[in-house]
Write a protein that holds these residues in place. Structure first.
Motif, PDB file in Angstrom:
ATOM      1  N   UNK A 152       0.801  -1.233   0.000  1.00  0.00           N
ATOM      2  CA  UNK A 152       0.000   0.000   0.000  1.00  0.00           C
ATOM      3  C   UNK A 152       0.837   1.288   0.000  1.00  0.00           C
ATOM      4  N   UNK A 153       2.060   1.203  -0.479  1.00  0.00           N
ATOM      5  CA  UNK A 153       2.827   2.443  -0.692  1.00  0.00           C
ATOM      6  C   UNK A 153       2.094   3.275  -1.740  1.00  0.00           C
ATOM      7  N   UNK A 154       2.053   4.595  -1.523  1.00  0.00           N
ATOM      8  CA  UNK A 154       1.376   5.468  -2.475  1.00  0.00           C
ATOM      9  C   UNK A 154       2.313   5.774  -3.640  1.00  0.00           C
ATOM     10  N   UNK A 155       1.800   5.559  -4.852  1.00  0.00           N
ATOM     11  CA  UNK A 155       2.571   5.828  -6.064  1.00  0.00           C
ATOM     12  C   UNK A 155       1.824   6.896  -6.860  1.00  0.00           C
ATOM     13  N   UNK A 156       2.393   8.106  -6.885  1.00  0.00           N
ATOM     14  CA  UNK A 156       1.806   9.187  -7.678  1.00  0.00           C
ATOM     15  C   UNK A 156       2.308   9.067  -9.110  1.00  0.00           C
ATOM     16  N   UNK A 157       1.430   9.309 -10.072  1.00  0.00           N
ATOM     17  CA  UNK A 157       1.866   9.210 -11.462  1.00  0.00           C
ATOM     18  C   UNK A 157       1.219  10.285 -12.319  1.00  0.00           C
ATOM     19  N   UNK A 158       2.027  10.770 -13.272  1.00  0.00           N
ATOM     20  CA  UNK A 158       1.586  11.818 -14.190  1.00  0.00           C
ATOM     21  C   UNK A 158       2.102  11.433 -15.570  1.00  0.00           C
ATOM     22  N   UNK A 159       1.208  10.826 -16.358  1.00  0.00           N
ATOM     23  CA  UNK A 159       1.596  10.297 -17.662  1.00  0.00           C
ATOM     24  C   UNK A 159       0.524  10.648 -18.689  1.00  0.00           C
ATOM     25  N   UNK A 160       0.818  10.423 -19.952  1.00  0.00           N
ATOM     26  CA  UNK A 160      -0.134  10.749 -21.006  1.00  0.00           C
ATOM     27  C   UNK A 160      -1.368   9.865 -20.906  1.00  0.00           C
ATOM     28  N   UNK A 161      -2.505  10.422 -21.340  1.00  0.00           N
ATOM     29  CA  UNK A 161      -3.768   9.704 -21.266  1.00  0.00           C
ATOM     30  C   UNK A 161      -3.849   8.697 -22.409  1.00  0.00           C
ATOM     31  N   UNK A 179      -0.966  -4.169  -9.451  1.00  0.00           N
ATOM     32  CA  UNK A 179      -0.355  -5.505  -9.451  1.00  0.00           C
ATOM     33  C   UNK A 179       0.764  -5.622  -8.427  1.00  0.00           C
ATOM     34  N   UNK A 180       1.467  -4.508  -8.186  1.00  0.00           N
ATOM     35  CA  UNK A 180       2.594  -4.521  -7.244  1.00  0.00           C
ATOM     36  C   UNK A 180       2.151  -4.323  -5.795  1.00  0.00           C
ATOM     37  N   UNK A 181       0.854  -4.074  -5.584  1.00  0.00           N
ATOM     38  CA  UNK A 181       0.355  -3.892  -4.221  1.00  0.00           C
ATOM     39  C   UNK A 181       0.380  -2.463  -3.741  1.00  0.00           C
ATOM     40  N   UNK A 182       0.539  -1.501  -4.681  1.00  0.00           N
ATOM     41  CA  UNK A 182       0.564  -0.100  -4.290  1.00  0.00           C
ATOM     42  C   UNK A 182      -0.806   0.559  -4.371  1.00  0.00           C
ATOM     43  N   UNK A 183      -0.871   1.790  -3.884  1.00  0.00           N
ATOM     44  CA  UNK A 183      -2.072   2.621  -3.995  1.00  0.00           C
ATOM     45  C   UNK A 183      -1.813   3.656  -5.075  1.00  0.00           C
ATOM     46  N   UNK A 184      -2.643   3.652  -6.099  1.00  0.00           N
ATOM     47  CA  UNK A 184      -2.474   4.559  -7.232  1.00  0.00           C
ATOM     48  C   UNK A 184      -2.962   5.960  -6.890  1.00  0.00           C
ATOM     49  N   UNK A 223      -5.285  -8.575  -1.441  1.00  0.00           N
ATOM     50  CA  UNK A 223      -6.570  -8.722  -0.757  1.00  0.00           C
ATOM     51  C   UNK A 223      -7.520  -7.616  -1.187  1.00  0.00           C
ATOM     52  N   UNK A 224      -8.792  -7.940  -1.329  1.00  0.00           N
ATOM     53  CA  UNK A 224      -9.771  -6.972  -1.837  1.00  0.00           C
ATOM     54  C   UNK A 224      -9.997  -5.788  -0.903  1.00  0.00           C
ATOM     55  N   UNK A 225      -9.653  -5.943   0.374  1.00  0.00           N
ATOM     56  CA  UNK A 225      -9.876  -4.848   1.329  1.00  0.00           C
ATOM     57  C   UNK A 225      -8.685  -3.889   1.403  1.00  0.00           C
ATOM     58  N   UNK A 226      -7.661  -4.165   0.631  1.00  0.00           N
ATOM     59  CA  UNK A 226      -6.515  -3.252   0.581  1.00  0.00           C
ATOM     60  C   UNK A 226      -6.883  -1.946  -0.113  1.00  0.00           C
ATOM     61  N   UNK A 227      -6.161  -0.877   0.258  1.00  0.00           N
ATOM     62  CA  UNK A 227      -6.307   0.383  -0.450  1.00  0.00           C
ATOM     63  C   UNK A 227      -5.846   0.253  -1.884  1.00  0.00           C
ATOM     64  N   UNK A 228      -6.597   0.870  -2.814  1.00  0.00           N
ATOM     65  CA  UNK A 228      -6.271   0.761  -4.233  1.00  0.00           C
ATOM     66  C   UNK A 228      -5.967   2.112  -4.868  1.00  0.00           C
ATOM     67  N   UNK A 229      -6.700   3.151  -4.471  1.00  0.00           N
ATOM     68  CA  UNK A 229      -6.571   4.427  -5.176  1.00  0.00           C
ATOM     69  C   UNK A 229      -6.949   5.581  -4.251  1.00  0.00           C
ATOM     70  N   UNK A 264      -8.274  13.681   0.146  1.00  0.00           N
ATOM     71  CA  UNK A 264      -7.942  12.444  -0.544  1.00  0.00           C
ATOM     72  C   UNK A 264      -8.927  11.355  -0.183  1.00  0.00           C
ATOM     73  N   UNK A 265      -9.589  10.781  -1.187  1.00  0.00           N
ATOM     74  CA  UNK A 265     -10.604   9.745  -0.978  1.00  0.00           C
ATOM     75  C   UNK A 265      -9.975   8.384  -1.256  1.00  0.00           C
ATOM     76  N   UNK A 266      -9.830   7.575  -0.213  1.00  0.00           N
ATOM     77  CA  UNK A 266      -9.216   6.259  -0.348  1.00  0.00           C
ATOM     78  C   UNK A 266     -10.289   5.214  -0.631  1.00  0.00           C
ATOM     79  N   UNK A 267     -10.170   4.553  -1.793  1.00  0.00           N
ATOM     80  CA  UNK A 267     -11.049   3.431  -2.098  1.00  0.00           C
ATOM     81  C   UNK A 267     -10.237   2.147  -2.111  1.00  0.00           C
TER      82      UNK A 267
END
Length: 493
Positions: free
Chosen positions: A49-58, A71-76, A140-146, A159-162
């Protein structure tokens, strides 16, 4: 999380994404996402659940980076590509992001973080190497995702954690309600730091095995050209986009208009959301496309909760009925459910509701009732089983002279005036009345305000008539097309 990648594994050769750099299959998406996941992991077994900030082309880059983080277990933590550095810094600092992944277009803007010792900085321009690892962590489905940020129209963005389970519920509900299939082809014109673009368009399409074409930046003429190619059969946009498309349509020759209208009739679903759809825009679009736009209601915190039906009667000015699996109640100030026809706050329960406001325990606690209902802050009324939004309690409900007045209702009336192109109504502080009704107007003519008020009073009670007017060339809007009313109020002073 596996459900999101199911179609990618089942139909690897099918085209998933079309963007300005090409067409990409589901197999390419999966392989690219895994490469990013292994690169993010490095020597770790799990990002935990490390937070990974990203800024890339759409487009392809956005999807593969987001999938790789999951896939790596991070929070997007998607960053808005139009934000200035201070706004980006707020999100990065607030989430405590440990990694920033940036596309070549945005490296210069985010350069101040390149030397930050606590943050790992990954540049896509340097390439993502192949990995010798083969094992991804179980998620696990209860992990933070975004973590997505609220639009901040009334306060600093939160920040809204889902969780993965929340996202699963949000997507699967819409797949069923709006009949998504692998045969669908949709356009994405929306920012991908909000639920509308991420969940409703991109994630639903990819979950269903459909194809998403990205058009960025928005260009109304190019959108119509894409429609005329005949592939698009699902289209979702905000009211501002529909307004711009109508303007472009009206500038075309009669023969082109006929071709566009004929093509639009064949699209199976057209949706409007993220801001109130003016009835005037709904009616004009119906004349052009033969489509009665499907309006729905959602928030960053809840995904989509209410929708007009895919099949059945759609009512202009109404957001519809609760979606399957979503509990809705309308309550008064004492948390008591109101009778049909009486206004109250929309409250929501269900698996799609977010976990928490990131790092804000008190704000999270205040957002829910003691028995677990999320308090939306939106005021609505139920009429003949359909829900109608009256406005947001803090900005759209004007309390003047003892009355509670819906700013959205007044806006709809003003838009019917032949010389008013658009408008926004706000309440201004006033000692005598509590708040005064004020209207910002975009008009091609110099309106006589006395005549305007006379015209309004033929359509609504005098106490709802604006007491102040402001003429503007354009309204202040955020990235999703919502008028930022608190900023608008300052212009009156």
């Amino acid at each position: 999380m596996d459900s999101l990648f199911y179609q990618a594994l089942q139909t690897p050769s099918k085209i998933a994404i079309v963007d300005q750099s090409g067409s990409f299959s589901y197999g390419v998406l999966t392989d690219s996402a895994k490469r990013i996941a292994f690169h993010l992991l490095g020597e770790k077994e799990d990002l935990n659940e490390a937070r990974v900030a990203f800024m890339v082309s759409l487009g392809k880059d956005y999807v593969t980076v987001q999938w790789g983080i999951w896939m790596a277990g991070g929070i997007a933590v998607p960053l808005c590509i139009t934000y200035p550095l201070p706004s980006l810094q707020y999100v990065i600092d607030d989430t405590g992001a440990e990694i920033i992944l940036v596309g070549p277009e945005y490296e210069e803007l985010l350069r101040p973080y390149a030397e930050a010792s606590r943050i790992r900085y990954i540049r896509l321009s340097q390439g993502i190497p192949e990995s010798t690892k083969f094992q991804l962590p179980p998620i696990d489905s209860e992990r933070g995702a975004m973590i997505l940020y609220t639009s901040g129209t009334t306060s600093l963005p939160k920040g809204v954690l889902t969780t993965h389970a929340n996202i699963h519920a949000q997507i699967s509900t819409l797949i069923d309600a709006w009949k998504w299939t692998s045969e669908d082809y949709t356009l994405c014109l929306l920012p991908l730091h909000h639920v509308h673009g991420i969940i409703n368009v991109v994630s639903c399409a990819l979950w269903a095995g459909a194809t998403v074409e990205f058009i960025h930046p928005f260009d109304a003429k190019r959108v119509f050209e894409t429609f005329l190619e005949g592939r698009v059969n699902v289209f979702m946009a905000v009211p501002t986009i529909y307004f711009k498309l109508i303007s472009e349509f009206e500038s075309e020759s009669e023969s082109v208009k006929l071709s566009i209208s004929s093509c639009l009739k064949k699209i199976r679903l057209m949706v409007s959301g993220s801001a109130a759809l003016p009835v005037s825009v709904m009616e004009k679009w119906q004349q052009i496309s033969s489509h009665y736009l499907l309006e729905r209601y959602g928030m960053t915190e809840i995904g989509m909760a209410i929708s007009n039906p895919y099949e059945g009667e759609r009512k202009a000015g109404y957001i519809g009925k609760p979606l399957p699996g979503v509990q809705i109640r309308i309550v008064d100030e004492n948390q008591q459910e109101v009778q049909e026809g009486e206004p109250g706050e929309i409250q929501v329960k269900g698996p799609s509701v977010f976990k928490e406001y990131w790092g804000k325990t008190e704000a999270t606690h205040k957002a829910f009732t003691s028995d677990g209902w999320f308090m939306s802050g939106d005021i609505a009324v139920v009429e003949n089983s359909y829900i109608k939004i009256l406005g947001r309690d803090s900005v759209d409900i004007i309390k003047s002279g003892g009355y509670k007045i819906s700013a959205l209702e007044i806006e709809e009336v003003l838009r019917k005036h032949p010389e008013i192109n658009d408008c926004s109504v706000v309440g201004l502080p006033d000692e005598e009345w509590g708040e005064l009704v004020a209207a910002a107007i975009i008009s091609s003519e110099n309106l006589d305000l006395k005549e305007l008020n006379t015209w309004i009073r033929e359509l609504m009670p005098a106490y709802k008539t604006p007491r102040k007017y402001l003429f503007l060339n354009e309204l202040l809007r955020n990235a999703m097309g919502k008028v930022v009313k608190n900023d608008l109020k300052k212009l009156f002073t």
